[in-house]
Design a protein around this motif. Sequence first.
Motif, PDB file in Angstrom:
ATOM      1  N   GLU A   1       0.891  -1.488  -0.120  1.00 16.57           N
ATOM      2  CA  GLU A   1      -0.219  -0.287   0.019  1.00 16.57           C
ATOM      3  C   GLU A   1       1.233   1.138   0.148  1.00 16.57           C
ATOM      4  O   GLU A   1       0.792   2.311  -0.957  1.00 16.57           O
ATOM      5  CB  GLU A   1      -1.020  -0.171   0.843  1.00 16.57           C
ATOM      6  CG  GLU A   1      -1.870   0.971   1.119  1.00 16.57           C
ATOM      7  CD  GLU A   1      -3.512   0.834   2.284  1.00 16.57           C
ATOM      8  OE1 GLU A   1      -4.423   0.083   1.566  1.00 16.57           O
ATOM      9  OE2 GLU A   1      -2.986   1.579   3.113  1.00 16.57           O
ATOM     10  N   ARG A   2       1.501   1.306   0.468  1.00 15.03           N
ATOM     11  CA  ARG A   2       2.856   2.462   0.858  1.00 15.03           C
ATOM     12  C   ARG A   2       3.472   2.602  -0.309  1.00 15.03           C
ATOM     13  O   ARG A   2       3.330   3.849  -1.015  1.00 15.03           O
ATOM     14  CB  ARG A   2       4.054   2.533   1.881  1.00 15.03           C
ATOM     15  CG  ARG A   2       3.548   3.023   2.984  1.00 15.03           C
ATOM     16  CD  ARG A   2       4.548   2.718   3.506  1.00 15.03           C
ATOM     17  NE  ARG A   2       4.584   2.041   5.470  1.00 15.03           N
ATOM     18  CZ  ARG A   2       4.711   0.993   5.415  1.00 15.03           C
ATOM     19  NH1 ARG A   2       6.244   0.311   5.576  1.00 15.03           N
ATOM     20  NH2 ARG A   2       3.665  -0.079   6.330  1.00 15.03           N
ATOM     21  N   VAL A   3       3.312   1.214  -1.369  1.00 23.01           N
ATOM     22  CA  VAL A   3       4.079   1.578  -2.733  1.00 23.01           C
ATOM     23  C   VAL A   3       3.534   1.679  -3.187  1.00 23.01           C
ATOM     24  O   VAL A   3       4.028   3.378  -4.415  1.00 23.01           O
ATOM     25  CB  VAL A   3       4.554   0.637  -3.276  1.00 23.01           C
ATOM     26  CG1 VAL A   3       5.316   0.482  -4.889  1.00 23.01           C
ATOM     27  CG2 VAL A   3       5.962  -0.107  -2.515  1.00 23.01           C
TER      28      VAL A   3
ATOM     29  N   ALA B   1       0.865   7.113  -6.540  1.00 23.27           N
ATOM     30  CA  ALA B   1      -0.389   8.173  -6.593  1.00 23.27           C
ATOM     31  C   ALA B   1      -0.119   9.119  -6.072  1.00 23.27           C
ATOM     32  O   ALA B   1      -0.481  10.538  -7.053  1.00 23.27           O
ATOM     33  CB  ALA B   1      -1.502   6.919  -6.029  1.00 23.27           C
ATOM     34  N   GLN B   2       0.739  10.334  -5.453  1.00 29.41           N
ATOM     35  CA  GLN B   2       1.389  10.902  -4.796  1.00 29.41           C
ATOM     36  C   GLN B   2       2.299  11.425  -6.372  1.00 29.41           C
ATOM     37  O   GLN B   2       2.304  12.325  -6.383  1.00 29.41           O
ATOM     38  CB  GLN B   2       2.471  10.966  -3.977  1.00 29.41           C
ATOM     39  CG  GLN B   2       1.704  10.373  -2.800  1.00 29.41           C
ATOM     40  CD  GLN B   2       1.965  11.218  -1.084  1.00 29.41           C
ATOM     41  OE1 GLN B   2       3.235  10.346  -1.691  1.00 29.41           O
ATOM     42  NE2 GLN B   2       1.672  11.449   0.192  1.00 29.41           N
ATOM     43  N   GLY B   3       3.527  10.614  -7.079  1.00 24.56           N
ATOM     44  CA  GLY B   3       3.985  11.124  -8.153  1.00 24.56           C
ATOM     45  C   GLY B   3       2.765  11.117  -9.059  1.00 24.56           C
ATOM     46  O   GLY B   3       3.447  11.542 -10.417  1.00 24.56           O
ATOM     47  N   GLY B   4       1.294  10.761  -9.122  1.00 28.06           N
ATOM     48  CA  GLY B   4       0.717  11.160 -10.151  1.00 28.06           C
ATOM     49  C   GLY B   4       0.197  10.268 -10.751  1.00 28.06           C
ATOM     50  O   GLY B   4      -0.109   9.791 -12.154  1.00 28.06           O
ATOM     51  N   ASP B   5       0.478   8.769  -9.956  1.00 28.21           N
ATOM     52  CA  ASP B   5       0.460   7.413 -10.961  1.00 28.21           C
ATOM     53  C   ASP B   5      -1.603   7.708 -10.901  1.00 28.21           C
ATOM     54  O   ASP B   5      -1.609   6.559  -9.910  1.00 28.21           O
ATOM     55  CB  ASP B   5       1.010   6.181 -10.886  1.00 28.21           C
ATOM     56  CG  ASP B   5       1.253   5.389 -11.602  1.00 28.21           C
ATOM     57  OD1 ASP B   5      -0.033   5.226 -11.746  1.00 28.21           O
ATOM     58  OD2 ASP B   5       1.194   4.174 -10.843  1.00 28.21           O
TER      59      ASP B   5
ATOM     60  N   ALA C   1      -6.016   3.968  -8.711  1.00 24.16           N
ATOM     61  CA  ALA C   1      -6.936   3.003  -8.873  1.00 24.16           C
ATOM     62  C   ALA C   1      -7.250   1.960  -8.055  1.00 24.16           C
ATOM     63  O   ALA C   1      -8.353   1.279  -7.689  1.00 24.16           O
ATOM     64  CB  ALA C   1      -7.165   3.010 -10.978  1.00 24.16           C
ATOM     65  N   GLU C   2      -5.725   1.335  -8.259  1.00 18.28           N
ATOM     66  CA  GLU C   2      -5.828   0.047  -7.019  1.00 18.28           C
ATOM     67  C   GLU C   2      -6.253   0.685  -5.326  1.00 18.28           C
ATOM     68  O   GLU C   2      -6.799  -0.542  -4.768  1.00 18.28           O
ATOM     69  CB  GLU C   2      -4.100  -0.309  -6.924  1.00 18.28           C
ATOM     70  CG  GLU C   2      -4.046  -1.581  -6.750  1.00 18.28           C
ATOM     71  CD  GLU C   2      -4.824  -3.287  -6.464  1.00 18.28           C
ATOM     72  OE1 GLU C   2      -5.126  -2.769  -7.907  1.00 18.28           O
ATOM     73  OE2 GLU C   2      -5.342  -3.368  -5.658  1.00 18.28           O
TER      74      GLU C   2
ATOM     75  N   HIS D   1     -10.099   0.427  -1.153  1.00 20.54           N
ATOM     76  CA  HIS D   1     -11.139   1.153   0.373  1.00 20.54           C
ATOM     77  C   HIS D   1     -12.573   1.711  -0.573  1.00 20.54           C
ATOM     78  O   HIS D   1     -12.825   2.427   0.665  1.00 20.54           O
ATOM     79  CB  HIS D   1     -10.002   2.352   0.381  1.00 20.54           C
ATOM     80  CG  HIS D   1      -9.096   1.701   1.264  1.00 20.54           C
ATOM     81  ND1 HIS D   1      -8.409   0.939   2.450  1.00 20.54           N
ATOM     82  CD2 HIS D   1      -7.598   1.865   0.728  1.00 20.54           C
ATOM     83  CE1 HIS D   1      -6.900   0.777   2.566  1.00 20.54           C
ATOM     84  NE2 HIS D   1      -6.484   1.324   1.432  1.00 20.54           N
ATOM     85  N   GLN D   2     -12.456   1.579  -1.927  1.00 22.90           N
ATOM     86  CA  GLN D   2     -13.852   1.839  -2.312  1.00 22.90           C
ATOM     87  C   GLN D   2     -15.405   1.033  -1.399  1.00 22.90           C
ATOM     88  O   GLN D   2     -16.323   2.030  -0.866  1.00 22.90           O
ATOM     89  CB  GLN D   2     -14.938   1.455  -3.799  1.00 22.90           C
ATOM     90  CG  GLN D   2     -14.218  -0.129  -3.896  1.00 22.90           C
ATOM     91  CD  GLN D   2     -14.395  -1.235  -4.845  1.00 22.90           C
ATOM     92  OE1 GLN D   2     -15.676   0.413  -6.001  1.00 22.90           O
ATOM     93  NE2 GLN D   2     -14.336  -1.742  -5.705  1.00 22.90           N
ATOM     94  N   HIS D   3     -15.293   0.160  -0.560  1.00 21.61           N
ATOM     95  CA  HIS D   3     -16.280  -0.682   0.225  1.00 21.61           C
ATOM     96  C   HIS D   3     -16.544   0.018   1.323  1.00 21.61           C
ATOM     97  O   HIS D   3     -17.531   0.482   1.897  1.00 21.61           O
ATOM     98  CB  HIS D   3     -16.404  -1.515   0.342  1.00 21.61           C
ATOM     99  CG  HIS D   3     -16.372  -2.976  -0.824  1.00 21.61           C
ATOM    100  ND1 HIS D   3     -17.314  -2.607  -2.208  1.00 21.61           N
ATOM    101  CD2 HIS D   3     -16.059  -3.608  -2.001  1.00 21.61           C
ATOM    102  CE1 HIS D   3     -17.199  -3.594  -3.646  1.00 21.61           C
ATOM    103  NE2 HIS D   3     -15.953  -4.362  -2.889  1.00 21.61           N
ATOM    104  N   GLU D   4     -15.186   0.257   2.305  1.00 21.79           N
ATOM    105  CA  GLU D   4     -15.209   0.698   3.540  1.00 21.79           C
ATOM    106  C   GLU D   4     -15.834   1.731   3.315  1.00 21.79           C
ATOM    107  O   GLU D   4     -16.580   2.927   4.038  1.00 21.79           O
ATOM    108  CB  GLU D   4     -13.760   0.687   4.038  1.00 21.79           C
ATOM    109  CG  GLU D   4     -13.021   0.699   3.667  1.00 21.79           C
ATOM    110  CD  GLU D   4     -11.887   0.983   4.562  1.00 21.79           C
ATOM    111  OE1 GLU D   4     -11.108   2.165   5.343  1.00 21.79           O
ATOM    112  OE2 GLU D   4     -10.818  -0.345   3.741  1.00 21.79           O
TER     113      GLU D   4
END
Lengths: 122, 193
Positions: free
Chosen positions: B15-17, B22-26, B31-32, B37-40
């Motif tokens: 998750e950290r990776v 994602a912080q770098g714009g990926d 999306a992953e 986390h979408q359900h929670e």
Amino acid sequence: MNLRTLDWLKCRLAGWVATRAAWAGDPLPDRVAPHTGQCLTCQVRLAQVRLLTRTLQSIKDEVYPAPSGLVGDVIARLEEPVPAPVPVGRLGTLSRRNLAPALMAATAAAAVVLIARRRAAA
Amino acid sequence: MSNQPPTGGVQATDERVLIAAAQGGDTQAFAELAVRHQHEVFTLALRLVANRELAAEVAQESLIKAWRALPRFRGEAAFATWLHRITVNTAWTLRHRARRQQHEPIDAAYELADRDERRQPERVAEIGELRSRLRVALAKLPASLRSVVVMKDVYGWSHAEVADALGISVTAAKVRLHRAHRRLQEDLKQEVA
């Protein structure tokens, strides 16, 4: 105040303190423990609250499936530009523009009322 | 939030990776994260607004806000915790829409209580009458009271965390919680008797 009323008040107060502690998940305060230990009404109240708190905690484990396509919609919207905030200066001009007619209308209404009152007084 | 389960081992590293990417714009990495986390997020939103359509809207907005705020995420709290705070904030911001949509509050409440059971009929027996009634009673509470109960009693946030998330004082949070408890007790008097 007779003894029965006093007992009733004591019971209500102890019940209130005890249930507050139960809701917070805290141990029963020492000052109410002797009363609740022998009062069936308070024990029932406490049991009810403990049952409710346990049930509320158990709800956390339930997970509702998110609608399909949620993530797809989110990803599609990520590319959208963030709406620019309205500049404060412009907001000020807009509100001043709205304020002027309102002030004029209010002043005119006040003048009409004042004139009407003076005429009525005269 | 004090009771979030720690994300441990390989998944946490993974998750950290993903967060760093994602912080770098990926967007794929984000999306992953969103899929995970979408359900929670949706569940929390549904508990807060008690309306499926609005909960979906809240969940979507929350994930978009998370993407925009991701560069500021420093990892001091768990990602899920951070996401929960954003969800609460979004639900609170969109609460006026909930008022407009709550013209049939009872239906909305039963919708919340029953849909899951209809989907999983074998769970009906396990869930029990009280749990079901409690969800209905929760859905019937005004949003301001319901959100406090959900955060404090269901998710185990502290009074300070609840107050901070809703932008109210700790005293106000306690007062709302007390009112909500009284209403719940009153509403469920027969079930818990």
